[in-house]
Design an enzyme around this catalytic site. Structure first.
Site, mmCIF file in Angstrom:
data_model
loop_
_atom_site.group_PDB
_atom_site.id
_atom_site.type_symbol
_atom_site.label_atom_id
_atom_site.label_comp_id
_atom_site.label_asym_id
_atom_site.label_seq_id
_atom_site.Cartn_x
_atom_site.Cartn_y
_atom_site.Cartn_z
ATOM 1 N N CYS A 337 -8.114 10.740 -1.491
ATOM 2 C CA CYS A 337 -9.140 9.934 -2.171
ATOM 3 C C CYS A 337 -10.423 9.765 -1.351
ATOM 4 O O CYS A 337 -11.515 10.034 -1.869
ATOM 5 C CB CYS A 337 -8.606 8.566 -2.568
ATOM 6 S SG CYS A 337 -6.832 8.435 -2.680
ATOM 7 N N ARG A 366 2.431 12.358 5.503
ATOM 8 C CA ARG A 366 2.853 10.964 5.471
ATOM 9 C C ARG A 366 4.091 10.798 6.320
ATOM 10 O O ARG A 366 4.969 11.664 6.330
ATOM 11 C CB ARG A 366 3.168 10.538 4.035
ATOM 12 C CG ARG A 366 1.928 10.537 3.178
ATOM 13 C CD ARG A 366 2.222 10.047 1.789
ATOM 14 N NE ARG A 366 1.003 10.188 0.987
ATOM 15 C CZ ARG A 366 0.948 10.003 -0.320
ATOM 16 N NH1 ARG A 366 2.044 9.647 -0.973
ATOM 17 N NH2 ARG A 366 -0.181 10.146 -0.971
ATOM 18 N N GLN A 384 -0.687 17.764 -2.714
ATOM 19 C CA GLN A 384 -0.781 17.091 -4.005
ATOM 20 C C GLN A 384 -1.683 17.878 -4.938
ATOM 21 O O GLN A 384 -2.690 18.429 -4.499
ATOM 22 C CB GLN A 384 -1.406 15.701 -3.822
ATOM 23 C CG GLN A 384 -0.535 14.714 -3.088
ATOM 24 C CD GLN A 384 -1.244 13.373 -2.993
ATOM 25 O OE1 GLN A 384 -2.320 13.273 -2.413
ATOM 26 N NE2 GLN A 384 -0.645 12.344 -3.574
ATOM 27 N N ASP A 386 -4.070 16.896 -6.761
ATOM 28 C CA ASP A 386 -4.754 15.616 -6.835
ATOM 29 C C ASP A 386 -6.098 15.750 -7.538
ATOM 30 O O ASP A 386 -6.716 16.806 -7.476
ATOM 31 C CB ASP A 386 -5.007 15.147 -5.389
ATOM 32 C CG ASP A 386 -5.048 13.637 -5.282
ATOM 33 O OD1 ASP A 386 -4.967 12.962 -6.324
ATOM 34 O OD2 ASP A 386 -5.162 13.132 -4.146
ATOM 35 N N HIS A 388 -9.637 13.076 -8.725
ATOM 36 C CA HIS A 388 -10.248 11.760 -8.883
ATOM 37 C C HIS A 388 -11.356 11.863 -9.903
ATOM 38 O O HIS A 388 -12.165 12.792 -9.845
ATOM 39 C CB HIS A 388 -10.752 11.246 -7.534
ATOM 40 C CG HIS A 388 -9.629 11.000 -6.584
ATOM 41 N ND1 HIS A 388 -9.167 11.962 -5.733
ATOM 42 C CD2 HIS A 388 -8.818 9.919 -6.422
ATOM 43 C CE1 HIS A 388 -8.139 11.487 -5.051
ATOM 44 N NE2 HIS A 388 -7.891 10.245 -5.455
ATOM 45 N N LYS A 472 -1.619 1.536 -14.213
ATOM 46 C CA LYS A 472 -1.376 2.987 -14.223
ATOM 47 C C LYS A 472 -0.384 3.351 -15.305
ATOM 48 O O LYS A 472 0.331 2.487 -15.817
ATOM 49 C CB LYS A 472 -0.818 3.429 -12.873
ATOM 50 C CG LYS A 472 0.522 2.790 -12.548
ATOM 51 C CD LYS A 472 1.190 3.442 -11.351
ATOM 52 C CE LYS A 472 2.497 2.719 -11.033
ATOM 53 N NZ LYS A 472 3.287 3.345 -10.001
ATOM 54 N N HIS A 518 -7.354 7.827 -10.116
ATOM 55 C CA HIS A 518 -6.613 8.836 -9.356
ATOM 56 C C HIS A 518 -5.616 9.437 -10.337
ATOM 57 O O HIS A 518 -4.998 8.697 -11.079
ATOM 58 C CB HIS A 518 -5.745 8.248 -8.244
ATOM 59 C CG HIS A 518 -6.403 7.265 -7.346
ATOM 60 N ND1 HIS A 518 -6.721 7.574 -6.051
ATOM 61 C CD2 HIS A 518 -6.765 5.983 -7.530
ATOM 62 C CE1 HIS A 518 -7.251 6.502 -5.470
ATOM 63 N NE2 HIS A 518 -7.285 5.528 -6.339
HETATM 64 ZN ZN ZN Z 1 -6.325 9.103 -4.856
#
Ligand code: ZN
Ligand code: ZN
Length: 645
Positions: A337, A366, A384, A386, A388, A472, A518
């Site tokens: 992010c 992580r 990910q 991912d 945004h 979410k 996200h």
């Molecule tokens: Zn994010």
């Protein structure tokens, strides 16, 4: 006569003498109900069928149809286990014995480990006790007496539990024949109905989960109301074992995890790498088609950035330690992010550019405790899928809809047909513990629910389950053997835009803060790959299979034609393995089957002469001869359809 009023679930009321038991009420309603009754719910609380009713009560008699009754049933099975163990091994010390989602466990302290043979004996003893239909009876004892009782019996853990857990002067116990246990209950009336169970395994667990405490042995059992349910559970378990991605990962040479490199870190072998390439190609094409921009961000960035984002605060436990370079601290990224935010912020944005959708196959690291790592599903380094989305409030609904539509495209493309959706909302009674205003929350949650409603997507609302920074939706896919997998998340964020001071110039010429979402569809490439391996049991559909066709010459005499077939298929983009080993055809077929290669093209004299191949399909067997050109067309049609034919 002294009576009390009972209100039944259908609203009907009955006057009964004070002290009447739920069992008696059940008997008055019908013999069938009395026979099926397991436990009662009185004013919302689960109670024994033998507990006298002392005041006006709303009462439900629960049978096997009720999930709460199943938990009580399993808890009674745990007592039965402890009763059996104490008969066979009188010296053991008892811990706790709760129900779990497929059955129960009970924990014991014993010098020698329980062996598989012990489990067999215990299971036999349980069946014996169950068949005697021993009643489960509730008894009350003053607390001091209860402590004394367990002290004399040398049950130290139970002593501890009574001292900690008993809040009333009188302590409740349950007896099952000779067995007696400190327990709040309730229980089913007797042991006779406990038939469908199986002791599964023993595992070590520290008393109360603390490493300084003695290690107990937990005996786990599966337990259901009926034998059919138990058999189905055991079958599913076997299927899960057969499909285990860690085993298949080695057998099919897809990936490895190497101790030399560290736990939770994935090595993608050539075949796994090929599947990943195909997955990622599909995803990138879809991203571009759906109006996303592809970006790349560094794996390591200044620690200060993570202070601004707040991760050093609320996410610290999941981050690797910082690295010092030229007197500045750098952080291996646990999330993408902040990187995407910096790209958004790199210049002033106008409302005309919104929504900005930045997507990255972003690799993050992580810290997960080694105990929770699990194959590809729980790792320390992963990529990910991912993205945004930065948008204006007026654009939220269209963006949410596009995300859900994308999630469904993933589901369809990768062969899933069933799903569950959850919408996590805030706890409106504690607005101060959340980022964002009540208006933000209502607007975002409203957008999520209206969109799902409009799309006809059923969902479960989870009040108070949202993260502090926004509501979410989560989509869980149900795999081939009925297991749910949490994948897609579409998550609002009312926190980061403010922390980073994000803006856009609105139509009115003024500066405004964009909304941020996200979203991840697969979750991570690693995890989704693991799920796919299990979903397909390693037999990938043609478009994903690392090797699509194995060419099997009947003997060395036909190697020239085999090479020609191989070259033609390769030229058409087919992933081919030419098995020109000096082996019998049967052995080659067997090996291709083991490798779960979708198609085998057998070539010999007849085929060379007619320019054909004899086609076999993994699992379906012989499909007969086909002209090579036809086979090629069929392959490309099936690949393009991306379906599992
Ligand atoms: Zn994010
Ligand atoms: Zn109990």
């Amino acid at each position: 006569m002294d009576t009390v009023q009972i209100t039944l679930p259908d609203g009907a009321t009955r006057e009964v003498p004070r002290g009447t038991t739920p069992a008696e009420v059940a008997r008055n309603i019908s013999h069938g109900l009395a026979r099926e009754a397991l436990v009662a719910r009185a004013d919302g609380e689960l109670v024994d069928l033998s507990r006298p009713i002392e005041r006006d009560t709303s009462l439900a008699i629960l049978t096997a149809k009720d999930p709460d009754a199943l938990q009580v049933f399993r808890h009674s099975a745990a007592h039965l286990l402890a009763a059996a163990v104490l008969e066979l091994f009188p010296g053991v010390k008892l811990g706790i014995g709760p129900p779990i989602d497929y059955g129960f466990f009970y924990e014991f302290l014993r010098e020698q480990p329980f062996t598989p043979e012990d489990l067999e004996l215990i299971e036999k003893k349980m069946h014996e006790l169950a068949a005697q239909n021993v009643p489960n009876e509730r008894k009350l004892m003053p607390k001091a007496e209860a402590v004394e009782f367990y002290r004399n019996a040398n049950q130290t853990f139970k002593c501890e539990l009574v001292e900690e857990k008993a809040t009333e002067p009188m302590v409740s116990f349950y007896t099952t024949g000779k067995f007696i246990d400190f327990c709040l209950g309730p229980h089913i009336p007797s042991t006779g109905k406990i038939k469908a169970f199986k002791l599964m395994n023993v595992s070590g667990a520290y008393w109360k989960g603390q490493e300084s405490n003695p290690q107990m042995q937990r005996i786990y059992g599966a337990c259901f109301f009926t034998k059919e349910e138990l058999d189905e559970y055991l079958h599913r378990l076997e299927e899960a074992k057969r499909r285990d991605h860690r085993r298949l990962g080695t057998e099919l040479d897809l990936f490895s995890i190497q101790d030399e490199a560290g736990p939770g870190l994935i090595f993608w072998h050539p075949k796994g790498g090929l599947v990943r390439k195909v997955m990622e190609d599909w995803l990138r094409d879809e991203l571009l088609r759906r109006g996303y921009d592809l970006v790349y961000t560094p794996h390591i960035m200044r620690l200060d950035l993570w202070k601004t984002s707040g991760h050093t605060n609320f996410y610290r436990d999941n981050m690797f330690g910082a690295v010092e370079v030229e007197k500045a601290d750098y952080q291996l990224k646990p999330m993408n992010c902040p990187g995407h935010i910096l790209i958004y912020k790199s210049r002033l944005r106008s409302y005309r550019e919104l929504p900005v959708r930045l997507a990255e196959l972003g690799t993050v690291y992580r810290y997960e405790r080694s105990g929770v790592l699990h194959g590809l599903l729980r790792v320390r380094g992963f990529t990910q899928d991912d993205a945004h989305i930065f948008c204006m409030p007026s654009q939220i609904e269209a963006e949410v809809e596009a995300c859900v539509d994308f999630a469904f495209a993933v589901m369809k493309t990768f062969g899933f047909s069933r799903y569950q959706v959850e919408l996590s909302d805030w706890d409106a009674s504690h607005p101060d513990t959340y980022a964002g205003s009540a208006e933000d929350w209502q607007r975002a949650t409203g957008a999520l629910s209206t969109t799902l409603d409009r799309m006809g997507v059923p969902y479960k609302r989870m009040e108070g389950e949202a993260a502090f920074y926004g509501p979410k939706i989560d989509v869980k896919l149900i795999d081939a053997i009925g297991r749910p997998w949490q994948l897609t998340t579409v998550q609002f964020d009312f926190n980061l835009p403010g922390r980073f001071g994000l803006e856009y110039v609105g139509e009115d010429g003024g500066r405004h803060q964009p909304l941020m979402v996200h979203r991840a569809l697969w979750g991570s490439v690693e995890r989704f790959f693991g799920i796919l391996i299990e979903h397909y049991a390693g037999a990938f559909p043609l478009w994903l299979a690392p090797v699509q066709v194995a060419i099997l010459p009947v003997s060395g005499k036909f190697s020239e034609y085999a090479a020609q077939v191989s070259a033609e298929l390769k030229a058409a983009g087919v992933r081919v393995y030419l098995d020109d080993r000096n082996e019998k055809l049967q052995a080659k077929i067997r090996d291709s089957e083991m490798q779960k290669i979708p198609y085998m093209a057998v070539v010999g004299g007849k085929e060379a002469e007619a320019h054909t191949v004899s086609v076999r399909h993994h699992g379906k067997g012989d499909l007969g001869p086909r002209p090579l050109a036809q086979f090629l067309t069929d392959l490309s049609t099936e690949t393009a359809a991306r379906t599992d034919l």
